[in-house]
Every structure is written in structure tokens, then in C-alpha cells.
Design an enzyme around this catalytic site. Structure first.
Site, PDB file in Angstrom:
ATOM      1  CG  ASP A   1      -1.742   1.160   1.460  1.00  0.00           C
ATOM      2  OD1 ASP A   1      -1.608   2.141   0.699  1.00  0.00           O
ATOM      3  OD2 ASP A   1      -2.568   1.118   2.385  1.00  0.00           O
TER       4      ASP A   1
ATOM      5  CG  ASN B   1      -9.615  13.252 -10.917  1.00  0.00           C
ATOM      6  OD1 ASN B   1      -9.561  14.474 -10.771  1.00  0.00           O
ATOM      7  ND2 ASN B   1     -10.172  12.464 -10.008  1.00  0.00           N
TER       8      ASN B   1
ATOM      9  CB  VAL C   1      -3.736   4.666  -5.735  1.00  0.00           C
ATOM     10  CG1 VAL C   1      -3.564   5.538  -6.949  1.00  0.00           C
ATOM     11  CG2 VAL C   1      -2.541   4.762  -4.815  1.00  0.00           C
ATOM     12  CG  ASP C   2      -6.966  10.718  -6.326  1.00  0.00           C
ATOM     13  OD1 ASP C   2      -6.403  11.355  -5.419  1.00  0.00           O
ATOM     14  OD2 ASP C   2      -7.597  11.260  -7.257  1.00  0.00           O
TER      15      ASP C   2
ATOM     16  CB  SER D   1      -3.098   4.824 -16.734  1.00  0.00           C
ATOM     17  OG  SER D   1      -3.121   6.227 -16.811  1.00  0.00           O
ATOM     18  CB  THR D   2      -2.830  -0.427 -14.822  1.00  0.00           C
ATOM     19  OG1 THR D   2      -2.479  -0.460 -13.435  1.00  0.00           O
ATOM     20  CG2 THR D   2      -1.620  -0.034 -15.647  1.00  0.00           C
ATOM     21  N   GLY D   3      -5.793   1.020 -13.421  1.00  0.00           N
ATOM     22  CA  GLY D   3      -6.989   0.681 -12.651  1.00  0.00           C
ATOM     23  C   GLY D   3      -8.220   1.178 -13.403  1.00  0.00           C
ATOM     24  CB  VAL D   4     -10.574   3.924 -12.503  1.00  0.00           C
ATOM     25  CG1 VAL D   4     -11.749   4.658 -13.111  1.00  0.00           C
ATOM     26  CG2 VAL D   4     -10.957   3.431 -11.120  1.00  0.00           C
ATOM     27  CE1 TYR D   5      -9.429   8.115 -15.053  1.00  0.00           C
ATOM     28  CE2 TYR D   5      -7.195   8.913 -15.245  1.00  0.00           C
ATOM     29  CZ  TYR D   5      -8.506   9.129 -14.905  1.00  0.00           C
ATOM     30  OH  TYR D   5      -8.906  10.365 -14.447  1.00  0.00           O
TER      31      TYR D   5
END
Ligand code: AR6
Length: 172
Positions: A10, A24, A33-34, A117-121
Site C-alpha cells: 500500500d 484525475n 489509490v487517489d 492508469s491501469t486501474g479505473v483508467y
């Protein structure tokens, strides 16, 4: 010695000079993570982010770390994957390089990144990992302050992709 390490964990618990936030363009918080970084840092982080007037994709802005163990948070919005025809690769590289440039001007020696960028994006992980590793490695060659860059992966599959990319880059 300058080096890249890949760890599982984490990022909000990592004690380095700067952690990077996969933000974003509003810089006003979000999920993933944000959200975790804002929760761990406390409300002062959002208050400082409000003064920054957002950030363009691939660029980066810096704040203090507040309650985090890291001194700084570097916020960068990575690209949203749109099939690969909207400069996504170049923008992802820019996120890594511009974050490292900011770390460098703030005399940071140690920096930790999440998998931007490899999660929600939805940037495909197997494409994102070599872009990230190459960008970091290229940057380290001419860095004056940044010495250790950690990729902090939240799950085993992500760690495997970055381990693989690091091996391939080292063998090339
Ligand atoms: N430590 C390390 N990595 C984490 C953590 C953590 N605590 N939590 C999640 N991850 P994402 P993106 C991993 O979706 O794709 C936000 O809403 C996660 O498993 O956080 O760049 C922003 O506000 C994944 O591997 O970021 C934006 O709107 C990686 O971090 C949007 O999401 C990135 O996943 C940005 O999307």
C-alpha cells in the site's frame, strides 16, 4: 547506486521523500489509490489541491504529504485508455517523467509510484509496465538527486507485470 525496485503493498504506508498519486485532472480526489492517499493524508491535502487549479493529463503537480510518512505527494493524471490511438503511450510516459522531474527539483532521493492508469483508467497492464520501467530507467541515467524509485504494486498480478518488464529492460 541508482535502482528501481518492485514491491507489493500500500503506497500510503511507504516512507520515501515523495509518493506519486494516480490522480484525475481535477486533482480533487477520487477512488483507487487517489482516494487512499487523500484518506491517509487527511483533509489538508485536499485543501492544498484546491489551490492548484487542476493538472493536465501527463503533467504533474506537487503538494506536501501531511499525515503521510512521505514528505511530498506528486499528483499526475495518467491517460484514460481509449484503444491506443489517442497518444496514450506518450502521455503515460510523460506522467512518469514529469513526476520524476518534479521530484528532482525538490531534492527527493527516494520516490514511490503506483501503477498509473491501469486501474479505473484501463490502460492494459502488460503495455503500461514496460513504458513505466523504461521511462524511470531513462530518467535515472541523468538524475542528480533521485536515486531509488519503487513501483508499489497493490496486487500480485500487477507486481508480476512490472517484475517481467524490469527483467526485459535489463536484458535488452
Ligand atoms: N497503494 C498502491 N496501489 C494502489 C492502492 C494503494 N493504496 N490502491 C489502489 N492501487 P487507480 P488510474 C492500485 O484506479 O487507473 C481515481 O479515481 C490499483 O490496484 O487508482 O490511474 C482517480 O481520481 C491499480 O493497480 O488509478 C482517477 O479518476 C493502480 O493503483 C482515476 O482513479 C491504479 O489504479 C485514475 O485511474
Amino acid at each position: 547506486m541508482k535502482e528501481i525496485t518492485i514491491t507489493l503493498g500500500d503506497i500510503t504506508t511507504v516512507k520515501v521523500d515523495a509518493i506519486v498519486n494516480a490522480a484525475n485532472t481535477s486533482l480533487l480526489g477520487g477512488g483507487g489509490v487517489d482516494g487512499a492517499i487523500h484518506r491517509a493524508a487527511g483533509p489538508q491535502l485536499l485543501a492544498e489541491c484546491r489551490t492548484l487549479n487542476g493538472c493536465r493529463t501527463g503533467e504533474a503537480k506537487i503538494t506536501k504529504g501531511y499525515r503521510l510518512p512521505s514528505k511530498y505527494v506528486i499528483h499526475t493524471p495518467g491517460p484514460i485508455w481509449q484503444g491506443g490511438t489517442h497518444h496514450e503511450r506518450e502521455l503515460l510516459r510523460n506522467s512518469y517523467v514529469n513526476s520524476l522531474k518534479l521530484a528532482e527539483v525538490h531534492d527527493c532521493r527516494t520516490v514511490a509510484f503506483p501503477s498509473i492508469s491501469t486501474g479505473v483508467y484501463h490502460f492494459p497492464l502488460e503495455r503500461a509496465a514496460p513504458i513505466a520501467i523504461t521511462a524511470i530507467q531513462d530518467f535515472l541515467q541523468s538524475a542528480k538527486f533521485v536515486e531509488q524509485v519503487q513501483m508499489v504494486c497493490f496486487d500480485a498480478g500487477t507486481k508480476q507485470a512490472y517484475d517481467h518488464a524490469l527483467t526485459q529492460v535489463n536484458e535488452a
